[in-house]
Design a protein around this motif. Structure first.
Motif, mmCIF file in Angstrom:
data_model
loop_
_atom_site.group_PDB
_atom_site.id
_atom_site.type_symbol
_atom_site.label_atom_id
_atom_site.label_comp_id
_atom_site.label_asym_id
_atom_site.label_seq_id
_atom_site.Cartn_x
_atom_site.Cartn_y
_atom_site.Cartn_z
ATOM 1 N N ALA A 54 0.855 -1.178 0.000
ATOM 2 C CA ALA A 54 0.000 0.000 0.000
ATOM 3 C C ALA A 54 0.895 1.233 0.000
ATOM 4 C CB ALA A 54 -0.893 -0.016 1.226
ATOM 5 N N ALA A 55 0.439 2.273 -0.655
ATOM 6 C CA ALA A 55 1.252 3.488 -0.758
ATOM 7 C C ALA A 55 0.757 4.565 0.199
ATOM 8 C CB ALA A 55 1.220 4.001 -2.188
ATOM 9 N N LEU A 56 1.673 5.091 0.975
ATOM 10 C CA LEU A 56 1.382 6.236 1.826
ATOM 11 C C LEU A 56 1.285 7.471 0.942
ATOM 12 C CD1 LEU A 56 4.039 5.588 4.597
ATOM 13 C CD2 LEU A 56 1.561 5.425 4.907
ATOM 14 N N SER A 57 0.403 8.394 1.302
ATOM 15 C CA SER A 57 0.377 9.681 0.607
ATOM 16 C C SER A 57 1.618 10.467 1.029
ATOM 17 C CB SER A 57 -0.890 10.457 0.968
ATOM 18 O OG SER A 57 -0.794 10.965 2.289
ATOM 19 N N GLN B 177 -6.375 1.963 5.018
ATOM 20 C CA GLN B 177 -7.793 2.276 4.920
ATOM 21 C C GLN B 177 -7.978 3.740 5.308
ATOM 22 O OE1 GLN B 177 -10.282 0.115 7.685
ATOM 23 N NE2 GLN B 177 -12.070 0.384 6.391
ATOM 24 N N ARG B 178 -8.526 4.520 4.374
ATOM 25 C CA ARG B 178 -8.803 5.931 4.638
ATOM 26 C C ARG B 178 -10.311 6.080 4.767
ATOM 27 N NH1 ARG B 178 -4.674 5.493 0.948
ATOM 28 N NH2 ARG B 178 -2.716 6.379 1.671
ATOM 29 N N ALA C 34 -13.862 8.392 6.462
ATOM 30 C CA ALA C 34 -14.416 9.692 6.876
ATOM 31 C C ALA C 34 -13.722 10.860 6.190
ATOM 32 C CB ALA C 34 -14.376 9.834 8.391
ATOM 33 N N ASP C 35 -13.705 10.825 4.848
ATOM 34 C CA ASP C 35 -13.105 11.910 4.064
ATOM 35 C C ASP C 35 -11.614 12.067 4.356
ATOM 36 O OD1 ASP C 35 -13.451 13.816 2.030
ATOM 37 O OD2 ASP C 35 -13.729 15.448 3.469
ATOM 38 N N GLY C 36 -10.970 10.959 4.683
ATOM 39 C CA GLY C 36 -9.534 10.975 4.944
ATOM 40 C C GLY C 36 -9.153 11.433 6.339
ATOM 41 N N VAL C 37 -10.138 11.658 7.195
ATOM 42 C CA VAL C 37 -9.862 12.142 8.549
ATOM 43 C C VAL C 37 -9.178 11.066 9.389
ATOM 44 C CG1 VAL C 37 -10.948 12.961 10.690
ATOM 45 C CG2 VAL C 37 -11.671 13.873 8.498
ATOM 46 N N GLU C 38 -9.415 9.808 9.062
ATOM 47 C CA GLU C 38 -8.745 8.714 9.760
ATOM 48 C C GLU C 38 -8.075 7.813 8.731
ATOM 49 O OE1 GLU C 38 -9.828 4.840 12.480
ATOM 50 O OE2 GLU C 38 -11.032 6.654 12.745
ATOM 51 N N VAL C 39 -6.813 7.479 9.003
ATOM 52 C CA VAL C 39 -6.033 6.603 8.125
ATOM 53 C C VAL C 39 -5.527 5.461 8.990
ATOM 54 C CG1 VAL C 39 -4.072 6.476 6.556
ATOM 55 C CG2 VAL C 39 -5.314 8.632 6.787
ATOM 56 N N ASP C 40 -5.964 4.231 8.651
ATOM 57 C CA ASP C 40 -5.586 3.051 9.434
ATOM 58 C C ASP C 40 -4.602 2.194 8.642
ATOM 59 O OD1 ASP C 40 -7.398 3.887 11.378
ATOM 60 O OD2 ASP C 40 -9.027 2.697 10.533
ATOM 61 N N PHE C 41 -3.609 1.663 9.344
ATOM 62 C CA PHE C 41 -2.548 0.875 8.722
ATOM 63 C C PHE C 41 -2.644 -0.583 9.168
ATOM 64 C CE2 PHE C 41 -0.712 5.142 9.658
ATOM 65 C CZ PHE C 41 -0.733 5.622 8.361
ATOM 66 N N TYR C 42 -2.517 -1.486 8.188
ATOM 67 C CA TYR C 42 -2.602 -2.915 8.482
ATOM 68 C C TYR C 42 -1.449 -3.665 7.832
ATOM 69 C CZ TYR C 42 -7.426 -1.727 9.663
ATOM 70 O OH TYR C 42 -8.542 -1.160 10.214
ATOM 71 N N ILE D 165 -3.363 7.425 11.782
ATOM 72 C CA ILE D 165 -3.249 8.878 11.864
ATOM 73 C C ILE D 165 -4.684 9.383 11.866
ATOM 74 C CG2 ILE D 165 -2.501 11.016 10.752
ATOM 75 C CD1 ILE D 165 -0.344 9.382 9.278
ATOM 76 N N GLU D 166 -5.005 10.219 12.829
ATOM 77 C CA GLU D 166 -6.337 10.821 12.898
ATOM 78 C C GLU D 166 -6.183 12.337 12.836
ATOM 79 O OE1 GLU D 166 -8.339 9.386 16.390
ATOM 80 O OE2 GLU D 166 -8.139 7.292 15.758
#
Length: 151
Positions: free
Chosen positions: A16-19, A52-53, A55-63, A115-116
């Motif tokens: 997966a690619a980080l922004s 997984q991004r 809520a409009d990118g407000v929360e970014v979860d890493f797995y 990241i929130e």
């Protein structure tokens, strides 16, 4: 119409690619960590294969997924294995546009998890995409000690 190969690559993609903004935030936290924790931090980020991004990118979860299931490699965990741990607060400002937001970086049971953002990071993301990252200020305040042995 979505190409089948594009769809399959999305489903079976290994990495997966980080922004650019996410990378900048995680790099800033990295810079504030001890050498031992930096190594684990880097290995954990390299192992992320699903982002997984919501809520409009407000929360970014890493797995870290293997065979369709989250994995928890004990060799990668931080000594601090608190159930939920606020690792750092990041202030991101773009003075030219007069925008500012806060991002919180979280760890769950010894793994970098999310990241929130306090508000949508889309304006800041577009600034990075438009190569205006030099105008963005990213400040980090560590909130927890990842080396502290907590279970």
């Amino acid at each position: 119409m979505i190409r089948i190969s594009h769809l399959l690559s999305k489903i079976f993609c290994r990495k997966a690619a980080l922004s650019m903004l996410e990378k900048s935030i995680l790099d800033r936290v990295h810079d504030h960590l001890s050498m031992e924790i930096r190594l684990l931090w880097k290995k954990q980020i390299e192992a992320i294969n699903k982002i997984q991004r919501v809520a409009d990118g407000v929360e970014v979860d890493f797995y870290r997924i293997k065979n369709g299931q989250p994995t928890f490699d004990e060799n990668l965990t931080f000594p601090n294995k608190s159930n939920e741990l606020l690792v750092a607060e990041i202030t991101i400002s773009y003075p030219t546009l007069g925008t500012k937001t806060k991002a919180c970086v979280w760890s769950v049971r010894g793994f970098l998890f999310s990241i929130e953002y306090e508000k949508s990071p889309k304006i800041l993301e577009s600034a990075f995409l438009n190569k205006n990252e030099d105008a963005i200020m990213v400040n980090c305040k560590l909130m927890a000690d990842l080396e502290k042995d907590v279970r």
